[in-house]
Design a protein around this motif. Structure first.
Motif, PDB file in Angstrom:
ATOM      1  N   ARG A  65     -18.353 -12.602  -0.174  1.00  0.00           N
ATOM      2  CA  ARG A  65     -17.323 -12.888  -1.171  1.00  0.00           C
ATOM      3  C   ARG A  65     -17.273 -11.796  -2.250  1.00  0.00           C
ATOM      4  O   ARG A  65     -16.195 -11.439  -2.717  1.00  0.00           O
ATOM      5  CB  ARG A  65     -17.567 -14.258  -1.805  1.00  0.00           C
ATOM      6  CG  ARG A  65     -17.274 -15.404  -0.860  1.00  0.00           C
ATOM      7  CD  ARG A  65     -17.673 -16.743  -1.474  1.00  0.00           C
ATOM      8  NE  ARG A  65     -17.181 -17.852  -0.700  1.00  0.00           N
ATOM      9  CZ  ARG A  65     -15.963 -18.379  -0.804  1.00  0.00           C
ATOM     10  NH1 ARG A  65     -15.101 -17.899  -1.658  1.00  0.00           N
ATOM     11  NH2 ARG A  65     -15.608 -19.396  -0.047  1.00  0.00           N
ATOM     12  N   ILE A  66     -18.421 -11.289  -2.626  1.00  0.00           N
ATOM     13  CA  ILE A  66     -18.476 -10.202  -3.603  1.00  0.00           C
ATOM     14  C   ILE A  66     -17.803  -8.956  -3.030  1.00  0.00           C
ATOM     15  O   ILE A  66     -16.990  -8.308  -3.699  1.00  0.00           O
ATOM     16  CB  ILE A  66     -19.933  -9.909  -4.022  1.00  0.00           C
ATOM     17  CG1 ILE A  66     -20.497 -11.084  -4.812  1.00  0.00           C
ATOM     18  CG2 ILE A  66     -20.021  -8.607  -4.830  1.00  0.00           C
ATOM     19  CD1 ILE A  66     -22.001 -11.016  -5.043  1.00  0.00           C
ATOM     20  N   GLU A  67     -18.109  -8.633  -1.788  1.00  0.00           N
ATOM     21  CA  GLU A  67     -17.496  -7.470  -1.127  1.00  0.00           C
ATOM     22  C   GLU A  67     -15.989  -7.648  -0.999  1.00  0.00           C
ATOM     23  O   GLU A  67     -15.226  -6.701  -1.236  1.00  0.00           O
ATOM     24  CB  GLU A  67     -18.127  -7.254   0.241  1.00  0.00           C
ATOM     25  CG  GLU A  67     -19.555  -6.753   0.163  1.00  0.00           C
ATOM     26  CD  GLU A  67     -20.253  -6.739   1.510  1.00  0.00           C
ATOM     27  OE1 GLU A  67     -19.566  -6.856   2.559  1.00  0.00           O
ATOM     28  OE2 GLU A  67     -21.487  -6.612   1.534  1.00  0.00           O
ATOM     29  N   LYS A  68     -15.562  -8.840  -0.639  1.00  0.00           N
ATOM     30  CA  LYS A  68     -14.139  -9.117  -0.497  1.00  0.00           C
ATOM     31  C   LYS A  68     -13.408  -8.932  -1.829  1.00  0.00           C
ATOM     32  O   LYS A  68     -12.345  -8.319  -1.891  1.00  0.00           O
ATOM     33  CB  LYS A  68     -13.927 -10.539   0.038  1.00  0.00           C
ATOM     34  CG  LYS A  68     -12.494 -10.900   0.285  1.00  0.00           C
ATOM     35  CD  LYS A  68     -12.387 -12.309   0.849  1.00  0.00           C
ATOM     36  CE  LYS A  68     -10.942 -12.714   1.023  1.00  0.00           C
ATOM     37  NZ  LYS A  68     -10.806 -14.100   1.519  1.00  0.00           N
ATOM     38  N   ALA A  69     -13.989  -9.440  -2.886  1.00  0.00           N
ATOM     39  CA  ALA A  69     -13.373  -9.291  -4.214  1.00  0.00           C
ATOM     40  C   ALA A  69     -13.323  -7.830  -4.634  1.00  0.00           C
ATOM     41  O   ALA A  69     -12.335  -7.376  -5.211  1.00  0.00           O
ATOM     42  CB  ALA A  69     -14.141 -10.124  -5.244  1.00  0.00           C
ATOM     43  N   SER A  70     -14.363  -7.082  -4.317  1.00  0.00           N
ATOM     44  CA  SER A  70     -14.398  -5.657  -4.665  1.00  0.00           C
ATOM     45  C   SER A  70     -13.306  -4.898  -3.915  1.00  0.00           C
ATOM     46  O   SER A  70     -12.667  -4.015  -4.480  1.00  0.00           O
ATOM     47  CB  SER A  70     -15.763  -5.057  -4.346  1.00  0.00           C
ATOM     48  OG  SER A  70     -16.723  -5.559  -5.239  1.00  0.00           O
ATOM     49  N   MET A  71     -13.116  -5.230  -2.653  1.00  0.00           N
ATOM     50  CA  MET A  71     -12.075  -4.560  -1.857  1.00  0.00           C
ATOM     51  C   MET A  71     -10.681  -4.871  -2.393  1.00  0.00           C
ATOM     52  O   MET A  71      -9.821  -4.004  -2.457  1.00  0.00           O
ATOM     53  CB  MET A  71     -12.184  -4.953  -0.399  1.00  0.00           C
ATOM     54  CG  MET A  71     -13.327  -4.279   0.314  1.00  0.00           C
ATOM     55  SD  MET A  71     -13.265  -4.509   2.093  1.00  0.00           S
ATOM     56  CE  MET A  71     -14.146  -6.055   2.247  1.00  0.00           C
ATOM     57  N   LYS A  72     -10.466  -6.127  -2.802  1.00  0.00           N
ATOM     58  CA  LYS A  72      -9.168  -6.511  -3.351  1.00  0.00           C
ATOM     59  C   LYS A  72      -8.865  -5.751  -4.629  1.00  0.00           C
ATOM     60  O   LYS A  72      -7.753  -5.300  -4.857  1.00  0.00           O
ATOM     61  CB  LYS A  72      -9.122  -8.010  -3.636  1.00  0.00           C
ATOM     62  CG  LYS A  72      -8.830  -8.861  -2.448  1.00  0.00           C
ATOM     63  CD  LYS A  72      -8.683 -10.316  -2.864  1.00  0.00           C
ATOM     64  CE  LYS A  72      -8.362 -11.192  -1.689  1.00  0.00           C
ATOM     65  NZ  LYS A  72      -8.243 -12.609  -2.093  1.00  0.00           N
ATOM     66  N   MET A  73      -9.873  -5.602  -5.480  1.00  0.00           N
ATOM     67  CA  MET A  73      -9.672  -4.929  -6.752  1.00  0.00           C
ATOM     68  C   MET A  73      -9.499  -3.425  -6.570  1.00  0.00           C
ATOM     69  O   MET A  73      -8.852  -2.784  -7.389  1.00  0.00           O
ATOM     70  CB  MET A  73     -10.812  -5.254  -7.699  1.00  0.00           C
ATOM     71  CG  MET A  73     -10.791  -6.682  -8.145  1.00  0.00           C
ATOM     72  SD  MET A  73     -12.077  -7.034  -9.328  1.00  0.00           S
ATOM     73  CE  MET A  73     -11.719  -8.731  -9.690  1.00  0.00           C
ATOM     74  N   ALA A  74     -10.081  -2.867  -5.524  1.00  0.00           N
ATOM     75  CA  ALA A  74      -9.965  -1.427  -5.273  1.00  0.00           C
ATOM     76  C   ALA A  74      -8.595  -1.074  -4.687  1.00  0.00           C
ATOM     77  O   ALA A  74      -8.146   0.056  -4.803  1.00  0.00           O
ATOM     78  CB  ALA A  74     -11.060  -0.971  -4.319  1.00  0.00           C
ATOM     79  N   ALA A  75      -7.952  -2.060  -4.071  1.00  0.00           N
ATOM     80  CA  ALA A  75      -6.653  -1.798  -3.418  1.00  0.00           C
ATOM     81  C   ALA A  75      -5.506  -1.713  -4.391  1.00  0.00           C
ATOM     82  O   ALA A  75      -5.513  -1.965  -5.503  1.00  0.00           O
ATOM     83  CB  ALA A  75      -6.361  -2.891  -2.397  1.00  0.00           C
TER      84      ALA A  75
END
Length: 75
Positions: A65-75
């Motif tokens: 979930r942390i990785e998923k949130a990081s990817m969303k914010m980087a996009a």
């Protein structure tokens, strides 16, 4: 978690842990995810309130979930 924030300031005396930079990156990602994901937020609050061990934040479900949130914010 409580003392690592102090080391973010260059003037703080003391020896920084060997993995300090990695821990800082994880903590930043954790806090970003906690804002966006209620499951991560709850896990963080349970750890902060000493209801769960800190290892709770390293569980695979939370890490994804942390990785998923990081990817969303980087996009």
């Amino acid at each position: 978690m409580a003392t690592s924030a102090d080391f973010a300031f260059p003037g703080t005396r003391g020896e920084r842990p060997e993995d300090f930079a990695k821990a800082q990156q994880f903590e930043a990602a954790l806090f970003r995810a906690a804002v966006a994901d209620p499951v991560v937020h709850r896990a963080l609050m349970e750890v902060a309130q000493l209801l769960q061990p800190q290892s709770r934040l390293q569980e695979p479900q939370i890490m994804r979930r942390i990785e998923k949130a990081s990817m969303k914010m980087a996009a």
